[in-house]
Design an enzyme around this catalytic site. Structure first.
Site, PDB file in Angstrom:
ATOM      1  CG  ASP A  78      -2.171  -0.727   1.023  1.00 47.17           C
ATOM      2  OD1 ASP A  78      -2.952  -0.832   1.959  1.00 47.17           O
ATOM      3  OD2 ASP A  78      -2.370  -1.202  -0.113  1.00 47.17           O
ATOM      4  CB  ALA A  79       3.771   2.229   2.053  1.00 43.40           C
ATOM      5  CB  SER A  85     -11.145   5.041  -2.656  1.00 42.28           C
ATOM      6  OG  SER A  85      -9.909   4.710  -2.233  1.00 42.28           O
ATOM      7  CE  LYS A 145      -8.342   1.811   4.648  1.00 43.02           C
ATOM      8  NZ  LYS A 145      -8.028   0.573   3.961  1.00 43.02           N
ATOM      9  CD  GLU A 151     -12.675  -4.207   3.920  1.00 43.36           C
ATOM     10  OE1 GLU A 151     -13.526  -3.423   3.449  1.00 43.36           O
ATOM     11  OE2 GLU A 151     -11.503  -4.286   3.507  1.00 43.36           O
ATOM     12  CB  CYS A 201      21.468 -12.366 -20.445  1.00 41.66           C
ATOM     13  SG  CYS A 201      19.994 -13.287 -19.991  1.00 41.66           S
ATOM     14  CB  CYS A 238      20.825 -16.413 -23.185  1.00 40.77           C
ATOM     15  SG  CYS A 238      20.671 -14.638 -23.393  1.00 40.77           S
TER      16      CYS A 238
END
Ligand code: IVH
Length: 688
Positions: free
Chosen positions: A39-40, A88, A126, A186, A420, A423
């Site tokens: 979330d942060a 929200s 929350k 919720e 890489c 490869c």
């Protein structure tokens, strides 16, 4: 990065980039339940975009992530349009931001001609679960939906009905029930149940859920109601909307109304006055967080009076009258053992940290993302360092910083490999970007990632073909690119160890079923850089067919609302690579959809178009998902309940009341063999 430090041109590019990223993360989070960032980190991107848009208001477009909520729902469930959008919440990341919010509320309340002295606030936990909306008509639960994109959610009524905390009929103790109400809350999995679930999944060799939120989302969004019913989900209610009836005048009384009508409301809710009381209550909650039986990631502070709420209104997708005070994310210290690099689908080299396992907020962490080389430099991370690791209650942990005081001098600086790791082709640095790529179009690591992406849930969603099987099929040379999947036969798969007959049938059916995925999924599944689920939908809405998309010029694509020049360039050059053109031709030849569906109903070319099926009981060798895939691949539709309009009922062992009802209504009955025969007759009459 701050808005005023950028030139206009840089701001345009950055905004484009941020929107692409945010849309991708929205899709991962809301659409797929598999977020890549916490979330942060998401909030930081979102804030940056909002900041830039504030500086350059002329660059705000209606489709910017700041202007709408979440991502489009998945196609597998029906849709429900919410009476009012499911909003929200703006975040306050510390007490200073909470204080600033309070000051603003007091000012705006005064400006609205109301008395700020009378302000009261309701505080609620929350809960870290998944928002749902329940519709009651004359007191009876008629439908329930997830949040979806905020306006339209997925119809998960059957699953919600299995949750004991959700009343099927409103309790009348709370006085007369309005004609129509929508209750918001919720759904979550209590921590003890989450741990038990993961233990039993481990014991059965299944993958575990990263956190209770994912477990709740995964449990609720099951096509088979019985799976949901077997998980002890619960729900806290926190809101109600009544288009037709009267509701109490404040949030506090609304919570009481909810309790009286049979819902669960957190015991810990508080009604307070003034900033000091708000802050004290938030601190109190943060202290007691670990004692709770459910995950909370903050406190929701709401202006109590609905009258004041209405006067304050909303800013974009966030109501001004509420704010989520987020707890400080959980952190821990551990040693950075190694920095490894993997190769992504587009050839990008992604460094990641291997950590000495450490518990962060109740979860053992042994790996963390390290975005890119610059990020490692900026943080001055060295192999061998003690580091601070952060998990904001979510999925992928981050390395925050090294503890430089603890260095012994033996720590090693990291350098991106020159070749890489898969490869050995020398890598190239993309001009103007921090990224390093493997330029080899035939790099095996890339090919495997392309395949993984193709079969993944948001793309072609081929169930039973996970990362490990993809790797095995690739290593054996059976599948080199996505089109090869459609040429697999039983004799290819049978010899693979661990594959039993039933698994082979299921995998082949799932592959076959993916032919009817919507065209936008196909475009997404191709793995075009910068084209996530939403951009794929925009492309399909404008161009409709693969042919038209391939013929489009860069300017045509850039002209699509919501797609910028960067994306246009990426789409154009991708589709013009001979390799991609070849893949598209072979996919088309394999029967994969190459044009948009007409109308919104799922349309197949099969003989079962317009035919509806109800499934009941356990089939001898097929899972329910496979049966659905077979039916849908032939153009048929699977519905939840039997009516006179149902064409067939497919019954397995211990069928439910659906079979009895079907018999009463004279609906035709099939067993698994009958279903196979019906679907195979479709295959015989098929176009190829
Ligand atoms: S109220 C008025 N109350 O947080 C704004 N939301 O970031 C609508 N959530 O989608 C939400 N606990 O999933 C509200 N007590 C609570 C909540 C809560 C958790 C979630 C909810 C919502 C998200 C908003």
């Amino acid at each position: 990065m701050s808005g005023d430090a950028l030139s206009r041109e840089e701001a345009v590019a950055r905004i484009d980039r941020l929107r692409t990223e945010l849309r991708r993360h929205d899709h991962l989070y809301y659409g797929l339940d598999s977020p890549e960032i916490d979330d942060a980190a998401y909030d930081a991107l979102f804030r940056e975009l909002r900041g830039l848009e504030e500086v350059c208001p002329d660059l705000v477009t209606p489709d910017s992530p700041t202007q709408r909520v979440g991502a489009a729902p998945l196609v597998s469930f029906g849709q429900v349009t919410h009476f009012e959008p499911m909003l929200s919440l703006a975040n306050a990341k510390d007490e200073a931001e909470l204080a600033a919010w309070h000051v603003r509320i007091v000012r705006l309340t005064g400006e609205a001609g109301l008395d700020p002295g009378a302000l009261r606030f309701t505080l609620e936990p929350k809960i870290d679960g998944l928002a749902v909306s329940l519709r009651y008509q004359r007191g009876a639960l008629v439908s329930g939906a997830t949040r979806g994109d905020g306006s339209i959610g997925e119809d998960v009524t059957q699953n919600l009905r299995t949750i004991a905390a959700i009343p099927l009929v409103l309790l009348a103790g709370g006085g007369p029930v309005p004609e129509l109400v929508e209750v918001r809350g919720e759904v979550y999995l209590p921590l003890a149940a989450f741990e038990r679930l993961n233990e039993s999944r481990l014991a059965e060799g299944e993958s575990t859920f990263a956190n209770p939120r994912n477990a709740a989302a995964g449990s609720l969004r099951q096509l088979d109601q019985r799976i949901t019913a077997s998980r002890p989900l619960s729900m806290w209610a926190y809101g109600v909307i009544a288009p037709s009836g009267e509701l109490p005048p404040g949030q506090w009384e609304i919570l009481r109304w909810l309790k009286e009508h049979g819902f669960r409301v957190s015991r810990d809710v508080r009604l307070v006055t003034g900033l000091d009381e708000i802050v004290a209550a938030c601190r109190d909650w943060e202290r007691r967080r670990a004692d709770l039986d459910y995950d909370i990631d903050g406190v929701v502070v709401k202006v109590d009076s609905r009258l004041v709420q209405q006067a304050l209104g909303a800013a974009g997708r966030d109501p001004r009258w509420a704010v989520a005070y987020k707890f400080a994310p959980t952190t821990a210290q551990t040693r950075l053992l190694e920095i490894r690099v993997n190769v992504g689908r587009t050839g990008m080299l992604n460094p990641y940290a291997v950590l000495a396992p450490v518990e962060v907020g109740g979860v053992t962490v042994s790996q963390a993302t390290l975005h890119n080389e610059d990020d490692i430099r900026r943080k001055d991370l060295r192999v061998g360092d003690m580091v601070i690791v952060q998990r904001a209650g979510d999925v992928i942990p981050q390395v925050v910083s090294p503890l430089t005081d603890l260095r012994t001098g033996t720590e090693l600086q990291f350098a991106m490999p020159e070749a890489c790791p898969s490869c050995a082709t020398p890598v190239v640095r993309v001009p103007g970007e921090v990224a390093v790529r493997c330029p080899n179009p035939d790099c095996p690591a890339k090919a495997v990632e392309v395949l993984k992406h193709f079969v993944s849930r948001g793309a072609m969603d081929i169930e039973g073909v996970g990362d490990k099987i993809v790797q095995r099929l690739f290593d054996l040379g059976l599948v080199r690119d996505p089109a090869d999947l459609y040429a697999l036969s039983e004799s290819d798969l049978m010899p693979l160890d661990g594959f039993q007959e039933r698994a082979v049938t299921n995998v082949l059916a799932a592959i076959a079923g993916s032919r009817t995925r919507p065209f936008s999924r196909v475009v997404f599944a191709l793995g075009i850089p910068h084209v996530g689920g939403q951009n794929a939908e925009l492309l399909v809405a404008r161009f409709r067919t693969m042919e038209a998309l391939q013929a489009a010029e860069v300017d045509d694509i850039a002209g699509v609302e919501g797609l910028g020049p960067v994306i246009a360039e990426s789409v154009h050059s991708f589709l013009h690579e001979p390799k991609a053109a070849h893949l598209v031709r072979r996919l088309a030849a394999a029967g994969v959809r190459m044009e948009a569906e007409t109308g919104s109903a799922p349309v197949g070319d099969g003989i079962l178009v317009g035919t509806s099926f109800v499934l009941t009981g356990t089939l001898p060798t097929m899972t329910r998902d496979v049966a659905v895939a077979l039916i849908e691949a032939a153009g048929g539709r699977v519905v939840g309940s039997v009516s006179a309009k149902t064409d067939y009922v497919v019954a397995g062992d211990s069928p439910g009341s659906k079979l009895a009802k079907a018999r009463k209504l004279g609906v035709r009955e099939l067993d698994e063999a009958g279903l196979r025969a019906l679907v195979e007759s479709e295959a015989d009459s098929g176009l190829d």
